[in-house]
Design an enzyme around this catalytic site. Sequence first.
Site, short mmCIF file in Angstrom:
data_model
loop_
_atom_site.label_atom_id
_atom_site.label_comp_id
_atom_site.label_asym_id
_atom_site.label_seq_id
_atom_site.Cartn_x
_atom_site.Cartn_y
_atom_site.Cartn_z
N ASN A 192 2.12 -6.26 -8.66
CA ASN A 192 1.85 -7.63 -9.12
C ASN A 192 0.53 -8.07 -8.48
O ASN A 192 0.51 -8.45 -7.31
CB ASN A 192 3.00 -8.55 -8.69
CG ASN A 192 2.74 -10.00 -9.06
OD1 ASN A 192 1.79 -10.31 -9.80
ND2 ASN A 192 3.57 -10.90 -8.55
N LYS A 215 -1.16 -10.60 -9.13
CA LYS A 215 -1.30 -12.07 -9.10
C LYS A 215 -2.71 -12.43 -9.61
O LYS A 215 -3.25 -11.70 -10.44
CB LYS A 215 -1.03 -12.61 -7.70
CG LYS A 215 0.28 -12.06 -7.14
CD LYS A 215 0.76 -12.77 -5.93
CE LYS A 215 2.07 -12.14 -5.48
NZ LYS A 215 2.75 -12.85 -4.41
N HIS A 262 8.71 -15.23 -11.75
CA HIS A 262 8.26 -15.04 -10.36
C HIS A 262 8.40 -16.36 -9.61
O HIS A 262 8.20 -17.43 -10.20
CB HIS A 262 6.81 -14.55 -10.36
CG HIS A 262 6.37 -14.13 -8.99
ND1 HIS A 262 5.93 -15.04 -8.06
CD2 HIS A 262 6.34 -12.92 -8.39
CE1 HIS A 262 5.65 -14.39 -6.94
NE2 HIS A 262 5.88 -13.09 -7.12
N GLU A 307 6.49 -17.89 -7.73
CA GLU A 307 5.30 -18.76 -7.82
C GLU A 307 5.31 -19.54 -9.14
O GLU A 307 4.87 -20.68 -9.19
CB GLU A 307 4.03 -17.91 -7.65
CG GLU A 307 3.85 -17.47 -6.21
CD GLU A 307 3.17 -16.14 -6.01
OE1 GLU A 307 2.50 -15.65 -6.94
OE2 GLU A 307 3.31 -15.56 -4.91
N GLU A 324 13.35 -10.94 -4.77
CA GLU A 324 12.24 -11.26 -3.87
C GLU A 324 12.59 -12.51 -3.07
O GLU A 324 12.47 -13.63 -3.59
CB GLU A 324 10.98 -11.53 -4.67
CG GLU A 324 10.50 -10.35 -5.48
CD GLU A 324 9.01 -10.47 -5.83
OE1 GLU A 324 8.25 -9.61 -5.42
OE2 GLU A 324 8.64 -11.45 -6.48
N GLY A 356 4.34 -12.51 0.58
CA GLY A 356 2.99 -12.78 1.11
C GLY A 356 2.97 -13.27 2.56
O GLY A 356 1.95 -13.74 3.04
N SER A 361 6.44 -8.52 0.85
CA SER A 361 5.76 -7.85 1.97
C SER A 361 6.11 -6.37 2.12
O SER A 361 6.17 -5.84 3.22
CB SER A 361 6.02 -8.61 3.28
OG SER A 361 5.48 -9.92 3.20
P1 PGA Z 1 3.81 -9.49 -1.53
O1 PGA Z 1 4.14 -10.12 -2.96
O2 PGA Z 1 4.09 -8.02 -1.61
O3 PGA Z 1 2.36 -9.81 -1.29
O4 PGA Z 1 4.71 -10.16 -0.53
C1 PGA Z 1 5.23 -9.69 -3.72
C2 PGA Z 1 5.36 -10.51 -4.98
O5 PGA Z 1 5.11 -11.73 -4.92
O6 PGA Z 1 5.69 -10.00 -6.06
#
Ligand code: PGA
Length: 255
Positions: free
Chosen positions: A10, A12, A99, A101, A171, A177, A216
């Site tokens: 992803n 983003k 997601h 976000e 997640e 993140g 992460s």
């Molecule tokens: P990250 O993001 O690996 O940077 O924690 C995962 C995601 O949001 O899909």
Amino acid sequence: MNRRAIVAANWKMNGSLALVNSMVSELNNVTLNENVEVVVCPSFPYLAAFSIASSNVNLPTAFSLGAQNLSEHAKGAFTGEVSTSMLQEFGVNYVIVGHSERRSIYKETSTLVAQKIKAALAAGLQPILCIGESEDERVAEQTNVVLAAQLQPVIDEIGIEKFADVVVAYEPVWAIGTGKTASPEMAQTTHQFIREFIAKIDESVAVKVPLLYGGSVNATNCEELFAQADIDGGLIGGASLKAEEFKIICSAAKG
Ligand code: PGA
């Protein structure tokens, strides 16, 4: 039964044409275990470039292209939206839906998420349904309640048989993140809950659905996470932007 495993990137709102081209040539020499698929999800403007670059180098079929979002509508006056047929014209096979976000920043409800999943499946796209609890919800021991409330509207909308074509990404919001990862045991316990939740409705669907872990994941922790019985790969954010690290994660997945 060996379930298929998936490692999805992803990106983003990151990346560039240069990253598309370098990632495609790097992925062309990554070694994957049997039954593992890699899905790269760049922003909309890069889908076409990724599709062209991967056919130029003859990227193996284990590599697929995914989008990060889609419209629940087929076409029409929806400024700024992208439909399933547009995605398909550019060789997209997967789409990330719901997601955290999108749920938190863009206020996507579980009802809208369910409609998007329905639109994706109707068009033959494989949705990657993201679910996860916030830190406060975990502390309040509400994780399972939250996950059930995110899963149920999708099952109600599409029916349990079609849920067999959904990929679920668990997640935990507090792990995205942040550098904080759920321990492999904590992730496994939650994945087991998700599989049992589906199994209570239809066991044959529950054994088929790939459950990815996200939050992460990196080259150091991927092996232990992917070794858990109910973790069938990962949804990778930050670490998917670095080819060397992403390749290690892809190679660690087992179907
Ligand atoms: P990250 O993001 O690996 O940077 O924690 C995962 C995601 O949001 O899909």
